[in-house]
Write an enzyme that holds these catalytic residues in place. Structure first.
Site, PDB file in Angstrom:
ATOM      1  N   ASP A 130       0.832  -1.217   0.000  1.00  0.00           N
ATOM      2  CA  ASP A 130       0.000   0.000   0.000  1.00  0.00           C
ATOM      3  C   ASP A 130       0.865   1.266   0.000  1.00  0.00           C
ATOM      4  O   ASP A 130       1.974   1.265   0.536  1.00  0.00           O
ATOM      5  CB  ASP A 130      -0.907  -0.035   1.240  1.00  0.00           C
ATOM      6  CG  ASP A 130      -2.086   0.923   1.114  1.00  0.00           C
ATOM      7  OD1 ASP A 130      -2.349   1.409  -0.009  1.00  0.00           O
ATOM      8  OD2 ASP A 130      -2.739   1.187   2.144  1.00  0.00           O
ATOM      9  N   ASN A 168       1.208   3.453  -2.950  1.00  0.00           N
ATOM     10  CA  ASN A 168       1.714   3.894  -4.263  1.00  0.00           C
ATOM     11  C   ASN A 168       1.209   5.298  -4.610  1.00  0.00           C
ATOM     12  O   ASN A 168       1.978   6.137  -5.102  1.00  0.00           O
ATOM     13  CB  ASN A 168       1.233   2.951  -5.373  1.00  0.00           C
ATOM     14  CG  ASN A 168       1.841   1.575  -5.271  1.00  0.00           C
ATOM     15  OD1 ASN A 168       2.756   1.351  -4.486  1.00  0.00           O
ATOM     16  ND2 ASN A 168       1.330   0.647  -6.069  1.00  0.00           N
ATOM     17  N   TRP A 181       2.882   7.984  -2.534  1.00  0.00           N
ATOM     18  CA  TRP A 181       4.282   8.132  -2.956  1.00  0.00           C
ATOM     19  C   TRP A 181       4.346   9.092  -4.145  1.00  0.00           C
ATOM     20  O   TRP A 181       5.188   9.987  -4.191  1.00  0.00           O
ATOM     21  CB  TRP A 181       4.849   6.760  -3.331  1.00  0.00           C
ATOM     22  CG  TRP A 181       6.297   6.759  -3.721  1.00  0.00           C
ATOM     23  CD1 TRP A 181       7.359   6.530  -2.891  1.00  0.00           C
ATOM     24  CD2 TRP A 181       6.844   6.992  -5.028  1.00  0.00           C
ATOM     25  NE1 TRP A 181       8.538   6.608  -3.601  1.00  0.00           N
ATOM     26  CE2 TRP A 181       8.248   6.893  -4.910  1.00  0.00           C
ATOM     27  CE3 TRP A 181       6.284   7.282  -6.271  1.00  0.00           C
ATOM     28  CZ2 TRP A 181       9.104   7.068  -6.000  1.00  0.00           C
ATOM     29  CZ3 TRP A 181       7.137   7.459  -7.357  1.00  0.00           C
ATOM     30  CH2 TRP A 181       8.528   7.351  -7.213  1.00  0.00           C
ATOM     31  N   SER A 205     -10.808  -6.918  -4.357  1.00  0.00           N
ATOM     32  CA  SER A 205     -12.141  -6.906  -4.968  1.00  0.00           C
ATOM     33  C   SER A 205     -12.818  -5.557  -4.734  1.00  0.00           C
ATOM     34  O   SER A 205     -13.778  -5.228  -5.422  1.00  0.00           O
ATOM     35  CB  SER A 205     -12.988  -8.062  -4.423  1.00  0.00           C
ATOM     36  OG  SER A 205     -12.943  -8.096  -3.019  1.00  0.00           O
ATOM     37  N   ASN A 256     -11.063  -2.729  -5.034  1.00  0.00           N
ATOM     38  CA  ASN A 256     -10.367  -1.731  -5.863  1.00  0.00           C
ATOM     39  C   ASN A 256     -11.127  -1.376  -7.149  1.00  0.00           C
ATOM     40  O   ASN A 256     -10.811  -0.386  -7.811  1.00  0.00           O
ATOM     41  CB  ASN A 256      -8.938  -2.183  -6.209  1.00  0.00           C
ATOM     42  CG  ASN A 256      -7.981  -2.093  -5.019  1.00  0.00           C
ATOM     43  OD1 ASN A 256      -7.084  -2.916  -4.857  1.00  0.00           O
ATOM     44  ND2 ASN A 256      -8.144  -1.081  -4.167  1.00  0.00           N
ATOM     45  N   ARG A 295       2.131  -4.839   6.194  1.00  0.00           N
ATOM     46  CA  ARG A 295       1.410  -3.799   5.458  1.00  0.00           C
ATOM     47  C   ARG A 295       2.243  -2.532   5.480  1.00  0.00           C
ATOM     48  O   ARG A 295       2.697  -2.090   6.538  1.00  0.00           O
ATOM     49  CB  ARG A 295       0.034  -3.506   6.035  1.00  0.00           C
ATOM     50  CG  ARG A 295      -0.691  -2.460   5.162  1.00  0.00           C
ATOM     51  CD  ARG A 295      -2.148  -2.290   5.485  1.00  0.00           C
ATOM     52  NE  ARG A 295      -2.793  -1.427   4.493  1.00  0.00           N
ATOM     53  CZ  ARG A 295      -4.044  -1.521   4.101  1.00  0.00           C
ATOM     54  NH1 ARG A 295      -4.821  -2.449   4.625  1.00  0.00           N
ATOM     55  NH2 ARG A 295      -4.536  -0.690   3.200  1.00  0.00           N
TER      56      ARG A 295
END
Ligand code: IPE
Ligand code: IPE
Ligand code: MG
Length: 251
Positions: free
Chosen positions: A31, A33, A36, A77, A79, A199
């Site tokens: 998690d 991205n 960032w 699911s 997303n 995570r």
């Protein structure tokens, strides 16, 4: 021994101390991205692109550490609720990743397995995924499990349905259903138990990932955003795990 710090996983691998040792099965919720990219004033896709690079190097690092199974949460699911353009970008990255990396992964002896309902993806993506699974099916050095359109509640629901069906058909007795009956109906069937669940990005939730399988997993949360997660970050997590004492309800 080298002059590595005491936190190095090498100590665990060498069997020093009384901790948990090297995990056989590590899962990662990759998690951060988007954040960032946002922090750099870049589009979210730039973060996903960098995230794929991180995933590639972590797969290598996991093999070097002797981790047997690495399970990566790539698309949940839930997303599907993102903007269509971001989903399309993610699918493109998946296509590119398979085309670019499959032969190298196969050459490294990695077997690819997928959990989640990836059949719901575009037909050409499904074909690429099926090809990757088939191409690496005989490999046995390490297993890379990719969670694609995966949701743990849906996985458990499907397992329950299948078991209920068996009972209704007289093929199973309700009184004989055990935890291992359920295990055997999950998409992770046959994999070693989940030892360590990581995570990234500072979020402390499971987001519908491996709810059943995580029953006795050690949890590790780090603020590092996924694109910045590298070999050293994995070593830190595995080193932390190695020092934990797992009690499973005992003393
Ligand atoms: C994880 O990064 C990748 C996927 C869920 C596909 P995010 O895209 O969730 O990044 P953040 O959480 O918005 O920073
Ligand atoms: C979890 O991340 C799913 C993946 C990493 C693939 P999300 O970014 O989708 O999770 P939430 O929405 O913050 O719980
Ligand atoms: Mg996120």
């Amino acid at each position: 021994m080298t002059a590595e710090p005491a936190r190095s996983v090498d100590d665990a691998a060498a069997g020093t101390g009384s901790g948990a040792g090297v995990p056989r099965h590590v899962a990662i919720i990759m998690d951060g991205n988007g954040r960032w990219a946002q922090r750099r004033g870049l589009p979210r896709i730039a973060g996903h692109r960098k995230g794929i690079e991180a995933a590639r190097s972590v797969v290598k690092a996991a093999g070097a550490l002797g981790i047997e199974v690495l399970t990566l949460y790539a698309f949940s699911s839930e997303n599907w609720s993102r903007p269509a353009a971001e989903i399309a970008d993610l699918m493109d990255l998946l296509r590119r990743f398979i085309r670019k990396e499959l032969e190298a992964l196969a050459g490294e002896g990695i077997r690819i397995r997928v959990i989640g309902d990836y059949q719901a993806f575009e037909p050409d993506v499904v074909e690429l995924i099926d090809g990757a699974i088939a191409r690496t099916a005989d490999n046995s050095k390490a297993t890379l499990v990719v969670a694609l359109n995966y949701g743990s509640q849906s996985e458990i629901t499907q397992a329950m349905r299948a078991i209920a069906h068996d009972v209704a058909q007289g093929r199973a007795d309700a009184a004989d259903i055990t935890a291992s009956t359920i295990d055997s109906r999950l998409s992770t069937n046959g994999l070693p138990p989940l030892d360590l669940l990581i995570r990234t990005s500072g979020e402390c939730r499971l987001s519908n990932f491996l709810l059943w399988q995580a029953a006795y997993a050690e949890l590790y949360f780090t603020d590092t955003l996924w694109p910045d997660f590298d070999e050293q970050a994995l070593r830190d997590a595995v080193g932390d795990f190695a020092r934990r004492e797992r009690r499973y309800g005992g003393l």
